[in-house]
Design a protein around this motif. Sequence first.
Motif, mmCIF file in Angstrom:
data_model
loop_
_atom_site.group_PDB
_atom_site.id
_atom_site.type_symbol
_atom_site.label_atom_id
_atom_site.label_comp_id
_atom_site.label_asym_id
_atom_site.label_seq_id
_atom_site.Cartn_x
_atom_site.Cartn_y
_atom_site.Cartn_z
ATOM 1 N N HIS A 192 -10.604 -22.370 18.465
ATOM 2 C CA HIS A 192 -11.856 -22.190 17.726
ATOM 3 C C HIS A 192 -12.815 -21.307 18.524
ATOM 4 C CE1 HIS A 192 -15.204 -23.049 15.083
ATOM 5 N NE2 HIS A 192 -15.902 -23.547 16.084
ATOM 6 N N PHE A 235 -14.896 -25.606 11.927
ATOM 7 C CA PHE A 235 -13.794 -24.640 11.865
ATOM 8 C C PHE A 235 -14.082 -23.545 10.847
ATOM 9 C CE2 PHE A 235 -10.374 -27.839 13.439
ATOM 10 C CZ PHE A 235 -10.792 -27.623 14.748
ATOM 11 N N GLU A 262 -13.611 -30.319 11.740
ATOM 12 C CA GLU A 262 -13.435 -29.544 10.510
ATOM 13 C C GLU A 262 -14.756 -28.946 10.045
ATOM 14 O OE1 GLU A 262 -11.282 -28.433 8.086
ATOM 15 O OE2 GLU A 262 -9.717 -28.739 9.569
ATOM 16 N N ARG A 313 -4.478 -27.686 8.829
ATOM 17 C CA ARG A 313 -5.794 -28.162 8.426
ATOM 18 C C ARG A 313 -5.738 -28.696 7.002
ATOM 19 N NH1 ARG A 313 -10.277 -23.799 8.941
ATOM 20 N NH2 ARG A 313 -11.448 -25.626 8.259
ATOM 21 N N GLU A 358 -10.786 -35.562 13.256
ATOM 22 C CA GLU A 358 -10.598 -34.311 12.518
ATOM 23 C C GLU A 358 -11.802 -33.916 11.655
ATOM 24 O OE1 GLU A 358 -6.712 -32.407 10.655
ATOM 25 O OE2 GLU A 358 -7.457 -34.034 9.400
ATOM 26 N N TYR A 371 -17.678 -36.216 8.322
ATOM 27 C CA TYR A 371 -17.720 -34.787 8.025
ATOM 28 C C TYR A 371 -19.138 -34.355 7.624
ATOM 29 C CZ TYR A 371 -16.916 -30.354 5.627
ATOM 30 O OH TYR A 371 -16.991 -29.046 5.233
ATOM 31 N N LYS A 426 -5.565 -26.435 3.622
ATOM 32 C CA LYS A 426 -5.255 -25.074 4.063
ATOM 33 C C LYS A 426 -3.742 -24.938 4.162
ATOM 34 C CE LYS A 426 -9.437 -23.318 5.200
ATOM 35 N NZ LYS A 426 -9.941 -21.984 4.830
ATOM 36 N N ASN A 447 -6.208 -26.290 17.657
ATOM 37 C CA ASN A 447 -7.214 -25.615 16.833
ATOM 38 C C ASN A 447 -8.599 -25.670 17.473
ATOM 39 O OD1 ASN A 447 -5.983 -24.409 14.593
ATOM 40 N ND2 ASN A 447 -5.804 -26.349 13.501
ATOM 41 N N LEU A 485 -4.440 -30.483 16.198
ATOM 42 C CA LEU A 485 -5.902 -30.536 16.159
ATOM 43 C C LEU A 485 -6.485 -30.030 17.475
ATOM 44 C CD1 LEU A 485 -8.628 -31.319 14.928
ATOM 45 C CD2 LEU A 485 -8.249 -33.664 15.741
#
Length: 436
Positions: free
Chosen positions: A241, A140, A137, A148, A133, A25, A151, A237, A234
Amino acid sequence: MVHDMTGSYPTTPFERSRQLQRRLYLAAKRSRNRRFHALYDRIYRPDVLWRAWHEVKRNKGKPGIDGVTIEQLDSGDVHSFLDSIAEDLKAGTYRPKPVLRVYIPKPDGRKRPLGIPTVRDRVVQQAAKIVLEPIFEANFQPDSYGFRPKKSAQQAVKTVKRSLVRGWHVVEADIQGYYDAIDHALLMQLLQRRISDRRVLKLIKQWLKSGIVEDDRWRASETGAPQGGVISPLLANIYLHVLDMYWKERYSKLGRLVRYADDFVIICQTKSQAVQAHAVTEQIMERLELTLHPEKTRIVNLGETGFDFLGFHFHKMKSKTSGKMAPYMWPSQKAMKRIKSQIRVLTDRSQLGTLPEEIITRMNPVIRGWRNYFRIGNSTKRFQTMDSFLVKRLLGLHRAKRKAKGRYIRIDHFSRWFENCGVERFYLPGTCGSHS
């Protein structure tokens, strides 16, 4: 998660996999355009597969086309099961099985198609999700709430209500058959913006192209990401996105877009903004090879009517305290119909032979879950309505039981039983707002 205060290396599989996610991340956050390679071998790391298995087991679910259940695997040698997955992934011999097509009823009487992968494929998909993910993320948008980490639907509806203080016109959008309409080629292009590992891309393509088995017949899956697949939310999304980014960079002046998976609304201040927002959304959907449902997509004037979103009905009413028009939200008619249907099933005459304690044990989690979700709204009247409905259903069941034995029930006896039987209530004073 238990943190090691000495700063030593994480010791549990969960801790090690979480550390991997944090690193991915942060790396993705530092560089928005970075493409990641060497991800495939992380998918079959022992800690990642072990965590993936436990998350699949926690989520339960029915078996796929091979008929192998989570319970069967859990009662056997789980280590050998995970080792065999790792060996197949490492050797490049893993091949997913087709998904099993099943249907679940929708509140409007129609049926929603689901694609159920085998438990083995669900574990591999969950492992891939653990690795992939965090990378996506990092990109996003804050107003995307569906499926998520950290969320929730409650956060989404709270955001909508806050936005309605100034917003008067809402685009209520519905994407027609979204999960079945996702274009595979476009989805793969979007994945390649962040992923350069060919083996990971091949793995995802295998899931997309594995096919569907319905009534013992196989058919190809040319488009879509089946609802029921662990990786599908995922992927869905990632696909939408594009909508979020278009809106942020070009059209945010028109209104606020709040999205939960494929359900979204756009809250605007003026009708002209809403009309333009609707037109722009149709253009973006066309680029994504998607279609807005012509009957379910509409522009709502909050001065005249309301709209439903994520189980809540939103409306503007005059506040008794300020005298001004203010936004309110409460359980929608569909949500009320659904919970009444669940209570009816649990208190049906077919339950005459079931002990009252067992009926209450089954019913309490249903009541508690519904109450906890809708308590953030102006739900007092609806909760009180549901309590009256609950009393009526239990009284009817008690009367039927007594009648079957040639007896009649006294209301005062039932009232005492109801007060002390341990059944949950929908309305608890002080837990939710009322209509001011």
